[in-house]
Design a protein around this motif. Structure first.
Motif, PDB file in Angstrom:
ATOM      1  N   GLY A  41      -3.192   5.580   8.496  1.00  0.00           N
ATOM      2  CA  GLY A  41      -4.006   6.765   8.267  1.00  0.00           C
ATOM      3  C   GLY A  41      -3.961   7.221   6.819  1.00  0.00           C
ATOM      4  O   GLY A  41      -3.202   6.688   5.997  1.00  0.00           O
ATOM      5  N   VAL A  42      -4.764   8.221   6.521  1.00  0.00           N
ATOM      6  CA  VAL A  42      -4.893   8.717   5.155  1.00  0.00           C
ATOM      7  C   VAL A  42      -3.559   9.189   4.599  1.00  0.00           C
ATOM      8  O   VAL A  42      -3.154   8.820   3.485  1.00  0.00           O
ATOM      9  CB  VAL A  42      -5.942   9.852   5.106  1.00  0.00           C
ATOM     10  N   ASN A  43      -2.829  10.010   5.357  1.00  0.00           N
ATOM     11  CA  ASN A  43      -1.577  10.560   4.833  1.00  0.00           C
ATOM     12  C   ASN A  43      -0.492   9.502   4.721  1.00  0.00           C
ATOM     13  O   ASN A  43       0.334   9.545   3.800  1.00  0.00           O
ATOM     14  CB  ASN A  43      -1.113  11.729   5.706  1.00  0.00           C
ATOM     15  N   ILE A  44      -0.474   8.542   5.650  1.00  0.00           N
ATOM     16  CA  ILE A  44       0.477   7.426   5.534  1.00  0.00           C
ATOM     17  C   ILE A  44       0.211   6.638   4.254  1.00  0.00           C
ATOM     18  O   ILE A  44       1.136   6.250   3.527  1.00  0.00           O
ATOM     19  CB  ILE A  44       0.380   6.496   6.761  1.00  0.00           C
ATOM     20  N   SER A  45      -1.072   6.411   3.974  1.00  0.00           N
ATOM     21  CA  SER A  45      -1.441   5.662   2.768  1.00  0.00           C
ATOM     22  C   SER A  45      -1.037   6.421   1.504  1.00  0.00           C
ATOM     23  O   SER A  45      -0.522   5.823   0.544  1.00  0.00           O
ATOM     24  CB  SER A  45      -2.951   5.397   2.763  1.00  0.00           C
ATOM     25  N   LEU A  46      -1.258   7.730   1.490  1.00  0.00           N
ATOM     26  CA  LEU A  46      -0.863   8.532   0.321  1.00  0.00           C
ATOM     27  C   LEU A  46       0.656   8.508   0.129  1.00  0.00           C
ATOM     28  O   LEU A  46       1.155   8.378  -0.986  1.00  0.00           O
ATOM     29  CB  LEU A  46      -1.352   9.971   0.486  1.00  0.00           C
ATOM     30  N   ASP A  47       1.392   8.652   1.233  1.00  0.00           N
ATOM     31  CA  ASP A  47       2.857   8.619   1.149  1.00  0.00           C
ATOM     32  C   ASP A  47       3.347   7.272   0.632  1.00  0.00           C
ATOM     33  O   ASP A  47       4.273   7.198  -0.181  1.00  0.00           O
ATOM     34  CB  ASP A  47       3.477   8.907   2.516  1.00  0.00           C
ATOM     35  N   ALA A  48       2.720   6.191   1.112  1.00  0.00           N
ATOM     36  CA  ALA A  48       3.127   4.850   0.685  1.00  0.00           C
ATOM     37  C   ALA A  48       2.893   4.657  -0.811  1.00  0.00           C
ATOM     38  O   ALA A  48       3.705   4.031  -1.504  1.00  0.00           O
ATOM     39  CB  ALA A  48       2.364   3.791   1.480  1.00  0.00           C
ATOM     40  N   LEU A  49       1.790   5.208  -1.312  1.00  0.00           N
ATOM     41  CA  LEU A  49       1.500   5.092  -2.745  1.00  0.00           C
ATOM     42  C   LEU A  49       2.595   5.738  -3.587  1.00  0.00           C
ATOM     43  O   LEU A  49       3.083   5.154  -4.551  1.00  0.00           O
ATOM     44  CB  LEU A  49       0.155   5.761  -3.064  1.00  0.00           C
ATOM     45  N   SER A  50       2.987   6.951  -3.218  1.00  0.00           N
ATOM     46  CA  SER A  50       3.968   7.669  -4.030  1.00  0.00           C
ATOM     47  C   SER A  50       5.376   7.096  -3.859  1.00  0.00           C
ATOM     48  O   SER A  50       6.167   7.059  -4.808  1.00  0.00           O
ATOM     49  CB  SER A  50       3.963   9.159  -3.691  1.00  0.00           C
ATOM     50  N   LYS A  51       5.710   6.614  -2.649  1.00  0.00           N
ATOM     51  CA  LYS A  51       7.064   6.108  -2.401  1.00  0.00           C
ATOM     52  C   LYS A  51       7.293   4.723  -3.002  1.00  0.00           C
ATOM     53  O   LYS A  51       8.425   4.365  -3.314  1.00  0.00           O
ATOM     54  CB  LYS A  51       7.323   6.057  -0.889  1.00  0.00           C
ATOM     55  N   ASN A  52       6.228   3.966  -3.134  1.00  0.00           N
ATOM     56  CA  ASN A  52       6.387   2.571  -3.554  1.00  0.00           C
ATOM     57  C   ASN A  52       5.906   2.293  -4.969  1.00  0.00           C
ATOM     58  O   ASN A  52       5.827   1.132  -5.388  1.00  0.00           O
ATOM     59  CB  ASN A  52       5.661   1.654  -2.568  1.00  0.00           C
ATOM     60  N   THR A  53       5.570   3.336  -5.712  1.00  0.00           N
ATOM     61  CA  THR A  53       5.188   3.172  -7.120  1.00  0.00           C
ATOM     62  C   THR A  53       6.009   4.139  -7.966  1.00  0.00           C
ATOM     63  O   THR A  53       6.315   5.252  -7.533  1.00  0.00           O
ATOM     64  CB  THR A  53       3.685   3.451  -7.336  1.00  0.00           C
ATOM     65  N   ALA A  54       6.346   3.727  -9.152  1.00  0.00           N
ATOM     66  CA  ALA A  54       7.247   4.523  -9.991  1.00  0.00           C
ATOM     67  C   ALA A  54       6.554   5.711 -10.650  1.00  0.00           C
ATOM     68  O   ALA A  54       7.182   6.738 -10.910  1.00  0.00           O
ATOM     69  CB  ALA A  54       7.872   3.629 -11.058  1.00  0.00           C
ATOM     70  N   GLN A  55       5.245   5.588 -10.932  1.00  0.00           N
ATOM     71  CA  GLN A  55       4.595   6.614 -11.734  1.00  0.00           C
ATOM     72  C   GLN A  55       3.532   7.436 -10.999  1.00  0.00           C
ATOM     73  O   GLN A  55       2.965   8.352 -11.585  1.00  0.00           O
ATOM     74  CB  GLN A  55       3.954   5.950 -12.965  1.00  0.00           C
ATOM     75  N   LEU A  56       3.296   7.123  -9.735  1.00  0.00           N
ATOM     76  CA  LEU A  56       2.302   7.898  -8.996  1.00  0.00           C
ATOM     77  C   LEU A  56       2.985   9.027  -8.227  1.00  0.00           C
ATOM     78  O   LEU A  56       3.964   8.794  -7.521  1.00  0.00           O
ATOM     79  CB  LEU A  56       1.518   7.003  -8.022  1.00  0.00           C
ATOM     80  N   PRO A  57       2.486  10.256  -8.340  1.00  0.00           N
ATOM     81  CA  PRO A  57       3.149  11.410  -7.716  1.00  0.00           C
ATOM     82  C   PRO A  57       2.804  11.533  -6.228  1.00  0.00           C
ATOM     83  O   PRO A  57       1.860  10.914  -5.736  1.00  0.00           O
ATOM     84  CB  PRO A  57       2.548  12.588  -8.485  1.00  0.00           C
TER      85      PRO A  57
END
Length: 257
Positions: free
Chosen positions: A153-169
């Motif tokens: 889902g949308v929120n899972i995808s957003l969480d994954a972006l921030s947790k798995n990248t160093a510079q994305l908030p």
């Protein structure tokens, strides 16, 4: 009145109906550790906040994709409203003909949205549920439930972006205004909003090809109204489709309508 309760992994959605009229909708956070009395107090508070009394309800029905919570919520609602509480389970009468490998494992939320859709929209039908997971359900021209496609889902995808990248908030879901983002936050919002809309368009095209005709499309879920305007396909929105399905199933099992 009838209280409908849709229990998801993130939110619990309450809907109060008078006959077929949805009088109020409210959302609470899903908490597996709350006790029945705590939920009863929370439900009483939100019902009265919307201007209704708990003694006005004749019945209630629950759909849950969080099995450990079902006994807790059933006890809470039964003690609060003093009425019989139905649950959507494999033994519940729904009128839905399910054609998947094991019909008993189909999520209660998907059953409810399919029941609501087959009673309100032209078949065949594609139901897109934008919840914790994004789910595409397909009903054929004879109202048979053919199957589902599931993705993050949308929120899972957003969480994954921030947790798995160093510079994305970490950011909260909000609408995007341009496809080309000029900073990290706007770029992430663009990707999630326009990317989800494009994915929905693409999946609709593929599903229509697989069933061999153009289907009615209805999108449900709390963020449906933020995503659908950016889609190119012809789409109906019904954020409370599961609640209407719960109402239909309640009437089918009580024969009060």
């Amino acid at each position: 009145m009838v209280l409908t309760v849709d229990v998801g992994n993130t939110n619990i959605v309450l809907g109060g109906f008078e006959d077929d009229k949805l009088l109020f909708v409210t959302r609470l956070c899903t908490d597996k550790y709350k006790m029945p009395d705590e939920y009863a107090i929370s439900f009483k508070g939100v019902i009265e906040f919307h201007g209704y009394s708990v003694d006005k309800f004749d019945g209630a029905i629950i759909s849950s994709v969080v099995p450990p919570l079902l006994p807790t919520l059933k006890k809470a609602i039964s003690s609060l409203l003093g009425c019989k509480v139905f649950t959507v389970s494999p033994g519940t009468k729904t009128g839905l003909n399910i054609r998947i490998d094991n019909p008993g494992i189909l999520g209660a939320d998907l059953v409810c949205s399919a029941v609501a859709a087959m009673n309100r929209y032209k078949m065949p039908c594609i139901i897109v549920d934008l919840g914790t997971a994004t789910k595409f359900s397909v009903l054929d021209k004879d109202k048979f439930f053919l199957g589902v496609s599931i993705m993050p889902g949308v929120n899972i995808s957003l969480d994954a972006l921030s947790k798995n990248t160093a510079q994305l908030p970490h950011i909260e879901f909000e609408n995007a205004h341009t496809v080309i983002g000029t900073n990290s936050i706007d770029s992430m919002r663009s990707g999630i909003v326009f990317g989800t809309a494009s994915m929905i368009d693409g999946m609709i095209e593929r599903l229509n090809a697989e069933i061999g005709q153009e289907a009615t499309v209805v999108v449900t879920g709390g963020i449906a109204e933020n995503i659908v305007p950016h889609c190119k396909s012809k789409i109906n929105t019904n954020p409370n489709l599961v609640l209407y399905g719960l109402l239909d199933i309640y009437y089918k099992n009580t024969k009060t309508k």
